[in-house]
Scaffold this motif. Structure first.
Motif, mmCIF file in Angstrom:
data_model
loop_
_atom_site.group_PDB
_atom_site.id
_atom_site.type_symbol
_atom_site.label_atom_id
_atom_site.label_comp_id
_atom_site.label_asym_id
_atom_site.label_seq_id
_atom_site.Cartn_x
_atom_site.Cartn_y
_atom_site.Cartn_z
ATOM 1 N N TYR A 41 -27.799 11.077 45.345
ATOM 2 C CA TYR A 41 -28.592 10.748 44.162
ATOM 3 C C TYR A 41 -28.601 9.236 43.986
ATOM 4 C CZ TYR A 41 -24.056 10.427 41.733
ATOM 5 O OH TYR A 41 -22.779 10.100 41.367
ATOM 6 N N ALA A 42 -29.606 8.739 43.273
ATOM 7 C CA ALA A 42 -29.722 7.303 43.028
ATOM 8 C C ALA A 42 -28.954 6.936 41.762
ATOM 9 C CB ALA A 42 -31.187 6.914 42.878
ATOM 10 N N ARG A 43 -28.328 5.771 41.802
ATOM 11 C CA ARG A 43 -27.564 5.282 40.659
ATOM 12 C C ARG A 43 -27.761 3.778 40.559
ATOM 13 N NH1 ARG A 43 -21.065 5.298 39.496
ATOM 14 N NH2 ARG A 43 -21.258 3.870 37.776
ATOM 15 N N HIS A 44 -27.858 3.263 39.339
ATOM 16 C CA HIS A 44 -27.974 1.814 39.191
ATOM 17 C C HIS A 44 -26.613 1.206 38.861
ATOM 18 C CE1 HIS A 44 -28.287 2.712 34.844
ATOM 19 N NE2 HIS A 44 -27.913 1.465 34.656
ATOM 20 N N VAL A 45 -26.471 -0.051 39.285
ATOM 21 C CA VAL A 45 -25.232 -0.800 39.071
ATOM 22 C C VAL A 45 -25.620 -2.203 38.615
ATOM 23 C CG1 VAL A 45 -23.116 -1.672 40.128
ATOM 24 C CG2 VAL A 45 -24.162 0.411 40.999
ATOM 25 N N HIS A 46 -25.019 -2.660 37.518
ATOM 26 C CA HIS A 46 -25.214 -4.034 37.069
ATOM 27 C C HIS A 46 -24.293 -4.924 37.892
ATOM 28 C CE1 HIS A 46 -27.429 -3.274 33.229
ATOM 29 N NE2 HIS A 46 -26.918 -2.070 33.431
ATOM 30 N N MET A 47 -24.873 -5.870 38.581
ATOM 31 C CA MET A 47 -24.117 -6.863 39.347
ATOM 32 C C MET A 47 -24.441 -8.218 38.721
ATOM 33 S SD MET A 47 -22.715 -4.889 41.655
ATOM 34 C CE MET A 47 -22.079 -5.910 42.943
ATOM 35 N N GLY A 48 -23.636 -8.631 37.746
ATOM 36 C CA GLY A 48 -23.958 -9.836 36.988
ATOM 37 C C GLY A 48 -25.232 -9.585 36.195
ATOM 38 N N GLU A 49 -26.221 -10.435 36.393
ATOM 39 C CA GLU A 49 -27.506 -10.311 35.689
ATOM 40 C C GLU A 49 -28.457 -9.324 36.373
ATOM 41 O OE1 GLU A 49 -28.444 -11.919 32.828
ATOM 42 O OE2 GLU A 49 -26.489 -12.892 32.644
ATOM 43 N N GLU A 50 -28.167 -8.957 37.614
ATOM 44 C CA GLU A 50 -29.052 -8.093 38.401
ATOM 45 C C GLU A 50 -28.717 -6.620 38.224
ATOM 46 O OE1 GLU A 50 -31.578 -9.333 40.442
ATOM 47 O OE2 GLU A 50 -31.058 -11.263 39.519
ATOM 48 N N ILE A 51 -29.732 -5.788 38.346
ATOM 49 C CA ILE A 51 -29.528 -4.344 38.384
ATOM 50 C C ILE A 51 -29.943 -3.876 39.772
ATOM 51 C CG2 ILE A 51 -30.237 -2.099 37.493
ATOM 52 C CD1 ILE A 51 -30.644 -3.412 34.778
ATOM 53 N N GLU A 52 -29.013 -3.265 40.475
ATOM 54 C CA GLU A 52 -29.237 -2.787 41.836
ATOM 55 C C GLU A 52 -29.203 -1.259 41.842
ATOM 56 O OE1 GLU A 52 -29.740 -4.736 44.448
ATOM 57 O OE2 GLU A 52 -29.061 -6.696 43.753
ATOM 58 N N TRP A 53 -30.009 -0.664 42.694
ATOM 59 C CA TRP A 53 -30.021 0.790 42.865
ATOM 60 C C TRP A 53 -29.423 1.131 44.214
ATOM 61 C CZ3 TRP A 53 -31.279 4.509 39.383
ATOM 62 C CH2 TRP A 53 -31.871 4.068 38.198
ATOM 63 N N ILE A 54 -28.537 2.117 44.227
ATOM 64 C CA ILE A 54 -27.932 2.588 45.475
ATOM 65 C C ILE A 54 -27.941 4.116 45.487
ATOM 66 C CG2 ILE A 54 -26.457 0.558 45.787
ATOM 67 C CD1 ILE A 54 -24.100 2.254 44.747
ATOM 68 N N ASN A 55 -27.810 4.664 46.680
ATOM 69 C CA ASN A 55 -27.647 6.105 46.821
ATOM 70 C C ASN A 55 -26.169 6.435 46.797
ATOM 71 O OD1 ASN A 55 -30.328 7.082 47.102
ATOM 72 N ND2 ASN A 55 -30.389 6.211 49.157
ATOM 73 N N ILE A 56 -25.812 7.422 46.006
ATOM 74 C CA ILE A 56 -24.448 7.944 45.975
ATOM 75 C C ILE A 56 -24.479 9.278 46.716
ATOM 76 C CG2 ILE A 56 -22.585 8.838 44.510
ATOM 77 C CD1 ILE A 56 -22.929 5.831 44.213
ATOM 78 N N PHE A 57 -23.635 9.407 47.721
ATOM 79 C CA PHE A 57 -23.592 10.622 48.527
ATOM 80 C C PHE A 57 -22.622 11.623 47.922
ATOM 81 C CE2 PHE A 57 -25.235 7.303 51.138
ATOM 82 C CZ PHE A 57 -26.277 7.924 51.811
ATOM 83 N N ARG A 58 -22.901 12.892 48.156
ATOM 84 C CA ARG A 58 -22.062 13.969 47.641
ATOM 85 C C ARG A 58 -21.615 14.854 48.798
ATOM 86 N NH1 ARG A 58 -22.145 15.154 42.426
ATOM 87 N NH2 ARG A 58 -22.192 17.390 42.642
ATOM 88 N N VAL A 59 -20.430 15.414 48.634
ATOM 89 C CA VAL A 59 -19.909 16.378 49.602
ATOM 90 C C VAL A 59 -19.633 17.680 48.865
ATOM 91 C CG1 VAL A 59 -18.915 14.684 51.200
ATOM 92 C CG2 VAL A 59 -17.535 15.532 49.285
ATOM 93 N N ILE A 60 -19.563 18.763 49.640
ATOM 94 C CA ILE A 60 -19.222 20.062 49.077
ATOM 95 C C ILE A 60 -18.024 20.608 49.848
ATOM 96 C CG2 ILE A 60 -20.863 21.319 50.549
ATOM 97 C CD1 ILE A 60 -21.318 23.185 48.070
ATOM 98 N N CYS A 61 -17.121 21.234 49.139
ATOM 99 C CA CYS A 61 -15.923 21.794 49.753
ATOM 100 C C CYS A 61 -16.242 23.173 50.325
ATOM 101 C CB CYS A 61 -14.803 21.899 48.715
ATOM 102 S SG CYS A 61 -13.291 22.650 49.374
ATOM 103 N N SER A 62 -15.868 23.383 51.578
ATOM 104 C CA SER A 62 -16.119 24.678 52.227
ATOM 105 C C SER A 62 -15.160 25.758 51.721
ATOM 106 C CB SER A 62 -16.001 24.545 53.743
ATOM 107 O OG SER A 62 -14.724 24.060 54.087
ATOM 108 N N LYS A 63 -14.074 25.347 51.076
ATOM 109 C CA LYS A 63 -13.069 26.298 50.587
ATOM 110 C C LYS A 63 -13.357 26.756 49.151
ATOM 111 C CE LYS A 63 -8.016 26.650 50.262
ATOM 112 N NZ LYS A 63 -6.776 25.874 50.452
ATOM 113 N N CYS A 64 -13.534 25.784 48.225
ATOM 114 C CA CYS A 64 -13.700 26.153 46.812
ATOM 115 C C CYS A 64 -15.129 25.998 46.298
ATOM 116 C CB CYS A 64 -12.740 25.365 45.927
ATOM 117 S SG CYS A 64 -13.131 23.607 45.764
ATOM 118 N N GLY A 65 -15.999 25.363 47.088
ATOM 119 C CA GLY A 65 -17.397 25.221 46.701
ATOM 120 C C GLY A 65 -17.695 24.109 45.720
ATOM 121 N N LYS A 66 -16.680 23.336 45.312
ATOM 122 C CA LYS A 66 -16.898 22.228 44.385
ATOM 123 C C LYS A 66 -17.606 21.083 45.108
ATOM 124 C CE LYS A 66 -14.402 23.753 40.846
ATOM 125 N NZ LYS A 66 -14.999 24.224 39.644
#
Length: 188
Positions: A41-66
């Protein structure tokens, strides 16, 4: 959530985060099961005066499904400002500089919230680092040495006693990596 070193800053993250992710063996912080990549998913981050957008990756657990987001250590969990911005403000405040005199793009109300959260979580995080030192490495830290110590000095001392890990060299980021990898749900 899992906090990991995925580059020193947004630029390096964008360029190399997939390479960093490939090197990591990501285990579920809830049950210790194996994880596989799931989403992003995309997330914004304030870096000083700038706002940057990055992708945050997600994982899923094969055991508990979280599912778990993989947060780079230069970002504080659930915050929009970088860990670097937050850390500079919190260090200045801890050194006695009034919030109104600290140079930052964040509002005074945001600074007050950071300070209050750090008051609550900073010493708690230091205590958790002490527990990791004892539990996993058999090292003791005398409580009396910590009583009058400023929180950042205390955290840096404890980080210095732990094995070196690859990080963005921010006390907050490195602490969060240790805590989320060893004590699920605890962070600064």
């Amino acid at each position: 959530m899992i906090i990991a070193y995925l580059g020193r800053n947004v630029k390096e993250y964008r360029r190399n985060c997939l390479k960093f992710l490939e090197r990591l063996e990501l285990i579920c912080p809830k049950c210790g099961g194996k994880t596989t990549f799931h989403d992003r998913y995309a997330r914004h981050v304030h870096m000083g005066e700038e706002i940057e957008w990055i992708n945050i990756f997600r994982v899923i657990c094969s055991k508990c499904g979280k599912t778990h987001a993989i947060i780079p250590d230069f970002i504080r969990p659930y915050k929009h400002y970088s860990a670097c911005d937050s850390e500079l403000v919190l260090r200045d405040q801890e050194d006695g500089i009034p919030l109104e005199e600290i140079e930052t793009a964040a509002s005074i109300s945001t600074l007050r919230r950071w300070v209050e959260e750090f008051r609550q979580r900073g010493r708690q995080a230091a205590g958790a680092l002490r527990a990791i030192l004892y539990r996993y490495y058999g090292k003791f830290v005398n409580e009396l040495e910590m009583i009058e110590t400023k929180v950042f000095h205390m955290i840096e001392r404890l980080l210095g006693l732990l094995p070196q890990i690859e990080s963005s060299h921010l006390a907050i980021g490195e602490t969060n990596m240790w805590l989320t990898n060893h004590l699920a749900g605890v962070f600064v």
